[in-house]
Design an enzyme around this catalytic site. Structure first.
Site, short mmCIF file in Angstrom:
data_model
loop_
_atom_site.label_atom_id
_atom_site.label_comp_id
_atom_site.label_asym_id
_atom_site.label_seq_id
_atom_site.Cartn_x
_atom_site.Cartn_y
_atom_site.Cartn_z
N ASP A 67 -11.61 56.14 21.22
CA ASP A 67 -10.30 55.52 21.14
C ASP A 67 -10.46 54.21 20.38
O ASP A 67 -11.57 53.66 20.29
CB ASP A 67 -9.79 55.27 22.56
CG ASP A 67 -8.53 54.43 22.59
OD1 ASP A 67 -7.55 54.81 21.93
OD2 ASP A 67 -8.53 53.39 23.27
N ASP A 69 -7.70 51.24 20.21
CA ASP A 69 -7.10 50.03 20.79
C ASP A 69 -7.74 49.62 22.11
O ASP A 69 -7.73 50.38 23.08
CB ASP A 69 -5.60 50.24 20.99
CG ASP A 69 -4.87 50.49 19.69
OD1 ASP A 69 -5.47 50.27 18.62
OD2 ASP A 69 -3.70 50.90 19.73
N ASP A 95 12.29 42.08 14.54
CA ASP A 95 12.08 43.52 14.60
C ASP A 95 10.85 43.84 15.44
O ASP A 95 10.85 44.74 16.27
CB ASP A 95 11.87 44.10 13.18
CG ASP A 95 13.13 44.07 12.36
OD1 ASP A 95 14.23 44.19 12.94
OD2 ASP A 95 13.02 43.92 11.14
N ARG A 130 8.90 55.69 1.66
CA ARG A 130 7.74 54.93 1.20
C ARG A 130 6.61 55.89 0.83
O ARG A 130 6.47 56.96 1.40
CB ARG A 130 7.26 53.96 2.28
CG ARG A 130 8.26 52.86 2.59
CD ARG A 130 8.27 51.81 1.50
NE ARG A 130 9.21 50.74 1.79
CZ ARG A 130 9.34 49.65 1.07
NH1 ARG A 130 8.59 49.48 0.01
NH2 ARG A 130 10.22 48.72 1.39
N THR A 173 -6.79 58.11 17.86
CA THR A 173 -5.83 57.05 18.14
C THR A 173 -4.41 57.47 17.79
O THR A 173 -4.19 58.31 16.91
CB THR A 173 -6.20 55.79 17.33
OG1 THR A 173 -5.20 54.79 17.51
CG2 THR A 173 -6.33 56.09 15.84
N ALA A 174 -3.46 56.87 18.47
CA ALA A 174 -2.05 57.10 18.16
C ALA A 174 -1.63 56.36 16.89
O ALA A 174 -0.55 56.60 16.36
CB ALA A 174 -1.17 56.65 19.32
N LYS A 218 -4.01 63.81 22.23
CA LYS A 218 -5.38 63.46 21.84
C LYS A 218 -6.36 64.55 22.25
O LYS A 218 -7.26 64.92 21.49
CB LYS A 218 -5.80 62.13 22.48
CG LYS A 218 -5.21 60.90 21.83
CD LYS A 218 -5.87 59.65 22.41
CE LYS A 218 -5.36 58.38 21.76
NZ LYS A 218 -6.03 57.17 22.30
N ASP A 241 -10.50 53.08 26.85
CA ASP A 241 -10.21 52.00 27.81
C ASP A 241 -9.07 52.35 28.74
O ASP A 241 -8.83 51.64 29.71
CB ASP A 241 -9.81 50.73 27.04
CG ASP A 241 -8.40 50.87 26.47
OD1 ASP A 241 -7.50 50.11 26.89
OD2 ASP A 241 -8.19 51.74 25.60
N ASN A 244 -4.50 56.61 30.21
CA ASN A 244 -3.72 57.58 29.45
C ASN A 244 -4.60 58.57 28.70
O ASN A 244 -4.13 59.63 28.28
CB ASN A 244 -2.81 56.86 28.45
CG ASN A 244 -1.76 56.02 29.13
OD1 ASN A 244 -1.07 56.48 30.03
ND2 ASN A 244 -1.63 54.77 28.71
#
Length: 313
Positions: A67, A69, A95, A130, A173-174, A218, A241, A244
């Site tokens: 993972d 983050d 934002d 984009r 990772t997301a 994941k 960590d 989830n």
């Protein structure tokens, strides 16, 4: 008091939502695995004509999955990316705050299907139109500016031990797959599994492929990549960590909690998983709250980080 028929309808409705969520998770995992597989083998062909599987000393059936983050990197990678975009006037600080607030609300209130759909649509309204090339170019710049010094040396050392043993190492990772792949390349890893957004002719359409790469998605991505690469998941290792990521940690033979949140620490102790903490006491206290956002900020922070909004329509 609701009728039996009413209770049955509610039960079937929940079952239907659960099946739909599971299907999206599987689709997201498959898309992420395919992107990781294609990127890895395209890079291998560009750099070395020798097939990857014939590399001397390679351990072909074992690998490691990390993972990002608060595991590999302090804080949320996509939030750092968002800061870089905000500095370039792609969107406002307001934002950014709004995205974070929406995500906290989403996390606390639960993953209601309608709310999740709204969050996805809002996230991708920013990226639509984009180019992939632009996002990659910005990601390279922002990694150097805001992410490179956020890497935990201890976690990176764990990854390098796997590489030294001849095993391949992927981030999971997301974070958008393009940004995840940049981080993986800069760290000298094999590649990355991340959230896949649809593009046509190199331009984002504003639609996700399946779902955010989070939770069960994941685990689906790891299983799908293992099938493509011929990995024996019993010989693989995963690091995270966050509680989830228990689905991902549970599909491999060795699970390791790194800088764990309280819930994951409890799970790790019950299941006798290894635990490593590379935070100082002060950092751990600071990261405790962001970790609720961190691996869990996947949806809203994808909005803030992956997406860029035109100031002029």
């Amino acid at each position: 008091m609701p009728s039996r028929k009413g209770r049955t309808t509610v039960r079937f409705g929940r079952a239907g939502r659960s099946r739909e969520a599971a299907a999206r998770a599987e689709l997201a995992g498959e898309a992420s695995a395919e992107a990781a597989y294609q990127a890895e083998h395209a890079e291998a062909e560009d750099s070395d004509p020798t097939p990857l599987r014939l590399t001397p000393g390679a351990d072909l059936t074992a690998a490691a999955f990390f993972d990002v983050d608060n595991t590999m990197m302090q804080g949320a990678s996509v939030f750092h990316f968002a800061r870089g975009l905000a500095a370039r006037k792609f969107f406002t600080t307001g934002d950014l705050v709004r995205f974070a607030f929406r995500q906290v609300k989403f996390r606390v209130s639960g993953e209601d299907l309608d709310d999740a759909s709204d969050a996805r649509e809002e996230a991708l309204s920013f990226v639509a139109g984009r180019s992939v090339a632009q996002i990659v170019s910005l990601g390279e710049e922002i990694y150097d500016e805001l992410m490179a010094d956020k890497i935990y040396p201890g976690t990176l050392e764990l990854a390098r031990r796997h590489l030294d043993a001849g095993q391949r190492v992927w981030l999971v990772t997301a974070t958008p797959v393009e940004l995840a792949q940049i981080i993986g390349r800069r760290l000298g890893l094999t590649g990355a599994l991340g959230t896949v957004a649809e593009n046509e002719d190199g331009v984002y359409t504003g639609r996700l492929v399946g779902e955010l790469l989070h939770g069960k998605a994941k685990a689906a991505a790891v299983r799908a990549l293992a099938a493509r690469e011929g990995l024996d998941l019993r010989r693989c290792t995963a690091y995270s960590d966050s509680v989830n990521d228990v689905p991902m940690l549970s599909v491999v033979g060795t699970a390791v909690a790194v800088n764990p949140d309280g819930q994951l620490r409890d799970v790790a102790r019950r299941r006798h998983w290894q635990i490593h903490d590379y935070r100082s006491g002060r950092k751990a206290a600071k990261i405790g709250v962001p970790s609720v956002l961190g691996a869990g900020a996947v949806g809203g922070m994808i909005a803030a980080g992956f997406a860029v909004r035109r100031k002029m329509r």
